[in-house]
Design an enzyme around this catalytic site. Structure first.
Site, PDB file in Angstrom:
ATOM      1  N   ARG A   1      20.649  -1.702  -9.745  1.00  0.00           N
ATOM      2  CA  ARG A   1      19.564  -1.451 -10.018  1.00  0.00           C
ATOM      3  C   ARG A   1      18.324  -3.142 -10.201  1.00  0.00           C
ATOM      4  NH1 ARG A   1      18.504   0.809 -14.609  1.00  0.00           N
ATOM      5  NH2 ARG A   1      19.979   2.091 -15.210  1.00  0.00           N
TER       6      ARG A   1
ATOM      7  N   TYR B   1      -7.569   6.073   0.869  1.00  0.00           N
ATOM      8  CA  TYR B   1      -6.132   6.827   2.006  1.00  0.00           C
ATOM      9  C   TYR B   1      -6.026   8.129   0.173  1.00  0.00           C
ATOM     10  CZ  TYR B   1      -1.216   8.408   1.697  1.00  0.00           C
ATOM     11  OH  TYR B   1      -0.341   8.833   2.177  1.00  0.00           O
TER      12      TYR B   1
ATOM     13  N   ASP C   1      -5.773  -2.540  -2.020  1.00  0.00           N
ATOM     14  CA  ASP C   1      -4.436  -1.726  -1.424  1.00  0.00           C
ATOM     15  C   ASP C   1      -4.502  -2.492   0.276  1.00  0.00           C
ATOM     16  OD1 ASP C   1      -3.261  -0.205   0.366  1.00  0.00           O
ATOM     17  OD2 ASP C   1      -3.079   1.277  -0.444  1.00  0.00           O
TER      18      ASP C   1
ATOM     19  N   LYS D   1       4.368   1.114   7.036  1.00  0.00           N
ATOM     20  CA  LYS D   1       2.900   1.028   7.873  1.00  0.00           C
ATOM     21  C   LYS D   1       3.169  -0.107   8.780  1.00  0.00           C
ATOM     22  CE  LYS D   1       1.223   5.318   6.007  1.00  0.00           C
ATOM     23  NZ  LYS D   1       0.715   5.026   4.772  1.00  0.00           N
TER      24      LYS D   1
HETATM   25  C1  LIG Z   1       0.591   5.339   3.420  1.00  0.00           C
HETATM   26  C2  LIG Z   1      -0.009   4.953   2.795  1.00  0.00           C
HETATM   27  C3  LIG Z   1      -0.452   4.614   1.296  1.00  0.00           C
HETATM   28  C4  LIG Z   1       0.837   5.562   0.870  1.00  0.00           C
HETATM   29  O1  LIG Z   1       2.422   4.574   1.317  1.00  0.00           O
HETATM   30  P1  LIG Z   1       3.729   5.415   1.426  1.00  0.00           P
HETATM   31  O2  LIG Z   1       4.412   4.449   1.991  1.00  0.00           O
HETATM   32  O3  LIG Z   1       3.329   6.799   2.172  1.00  0.00           O
HETATM   33  O4  LIG Z   1       4.228   5.529  -0.227  1.00  0.00           O
HETATM   34  C5  LIG Z   1      -1.161   3.636   0.342  1.00  0.00           C
HETATM   35  N1  LIG Z   1      -1.853   3.538   0.477  1.00  0.00           N
HETATM   36  C6  LIG Z   1      -2.571   3.330   2.603  1.00  0.00           C
HETATM   37  C7  LIG Z   1      -3.739   3.387   2.547  1.00  0.00           C
HETATM   38  C8  LIG Z   1      -1.491   4.261   3.422  1.00  0.00           C
HETATM   39  O5  LIG Z   1      -1.897   4.352   4.603  1.00  0.00           O
END
Ligand SMILES: *Cc1c(COP(=O)(O)O)cnc(C)c1O
Length: 380
Positions: free
Chosen positions: A53, A105, A177, A202
């Site tokens: 961890r 999102y 983000d 992604k």
């Molecule tokens: C998918 C996504 C998230 C969340 O990510 P996860 O890996 O699904 O938890 C956050 N911000 C954006 C822009 C996303 O497309």
């Protein structure tokens, strides 16, 4: 040449220099051990490895690839994008004030709204793509400004350097983000953001087979970053070594994938923009797009792989088109090598997403094949 001077294609292809020192393998092994040996004098064989961890060599290697691609001082992996979002918010004190971009999102908005109520955090949601609205919200002091650019699913583009300016004047940190841009298309920290977050699920991984999230920062000595590091360790939001290894494998081709995906997305956007059965197309690469000028300045190598379009004729017509597609997989998520299509209104019916909006994530297939698929679906 130091690693920080190398171009993304080199950093990514060679996984920032990670090889397997134990076997001489070109590809690093996966370090699965959850605990680490001490010698007869009870000294750790590797003082930086105590327990799984705390640290893991495979996770460190994947973090180093992202750190170098991002031009960051430090990067931390999490088991999902949402775990990374949550780690940032947990570092805020109760009673903090957050200015957040609206229309981003949905998973982020939904969780953040709930969390801020529970923690008595004041949340101001604004249209951050409107510089006036962002400046007005930052006239009173704030702890954090959160933006998402390009945004999902509207593809709104926010000027990161300008947002950093107003956020810092308000005493706030700017967190971005950057999932739809990746570190390859936008150097978020160089533009003045304090922290950048990606859902590595992604495009960073790019193969729709790993859940992961990542945070990177410019100031690892800042109180907020230290809080995040401690919280990840103590609360245990740790990515598994197998996921980290798969992510590192996926990232080797990130710059190459981005070239093809951006070119495909541009071709799809142009095709759709000229189609009589499409009312509107949202893609930062199109000259008429709200944020095209900003995107031209702050993105390099392309405008991303994500685009949305409004199908003429409303909900039924949009769902018919989606149902007729043969190459685009009907599935949520984005950024994989395979093209995806989503009817967002089905997923978030109460957030004002038009019922005729379809969101496309361009993969690395042949652009002509993708356009032919759209053609038959729109004409049918
Ligand atoms: C998918 C996504 C998230 C969340 O990510 P996860 O890996 O699904 O938890 C956050 N911000 C954006 C822009 C996303 O497309």
């Amino acid at each position: 040449m130091t690693n920080d001077q190398m171009k993304p294609a080199t950093i990514a292809a060679q996984a920032a220099g990670a090889t397997d020192n134990a076997t001489g393998g070109v590809v690093p092994g996966i370090s699965l051990s959850t605990t680490y040996l001490r010698d007869a004098d009870y000294a750790l064989l590797r003082p930086d490895n105590i327990y799984g961890r705390d640290a893991n060599d495979t996770v460190r290697q994947a973090e180093e690839v992202i750190r170098q691609l991002e031009g960051a001082a430090a990067s931390l992996l999490f088991p999902s994008g949402m775990a990374a979002v949550a780690a940032v918010f947990r570092a805020l004190p109760s009673g903090a004030r957050v200015v957040m971009q609206n229309g981003i999102y949905w998973g982020t908005l939904k969780w953040v709204r709930d969390y801020c109520v529970r923690r008595a955090i004041l949340l101001d949601e604004i249209d951050a793509a409107d510089p006036g609205a962002l400046a007005a919200a930052c006239r009173s002091s704030a702890d954090m400004v959160w933006i998402e650019t390009p945004s999902n699913p509207w593809l709104k583009t926010v000027d990161i350097a300008a947002a950093a300016g107003v956020a810092h004047k308000a005493g706030a940190v700017l967190v971005v983000d950057g999932t739809a841009a990746t570190p390859v298309l936008t150097r978020t920290l160089d533009l003045g953001a304090d922290m950048v977050m990606h859902s590595a699920t992604k495009a960073l991984n790019g193969h729709s087979d790993v859940l992961a999230g990542v945070l990177s920062c410019r100031e690892p000595g800042s109180a907020m970053w230290r809080e995040i590091v401690t919280d990840r360790h103590d609360a245990g939001a740790i990515i598994g070594p197998f996921e980290a290894w798969l992510l590192m494998r996926g990232m080797r081709t990130l710059p190459l994938r981005m070239e093809r995906m951006c070119a495909n997305a541009m071709a799809l956007a142009e095709y759709l923009a000229g189609h009589p059965r499409i009312e509107a197309v949202y893609y930062p690469g199109l000259v008429g797009h709200q944020g095209h000028e900003i995107a031209r300045r702050q993105m390099q190598g392309g405008y991303g792989f994500l685009l949305s379009a409004l199908v003429t004729g409303g909900r039924e017509r949009a769902l018919e088109v989606v149902g007729r597609l043969r190459l685009f997989h009907r599935a949520t998520s984005l950024g994989g090598v395979e093209s995806l299509v989503e009817h967002r209104h089905t997923i978030e019916p109460h957030t004002g997403i038009p019922e005729n909006l379809i969101r496309l994530s361009a993969g690395i297939e042949d652009a002509g094949d993708l356009i032919a698929d759209l053609e038959q679906a729109l004409e049918g």
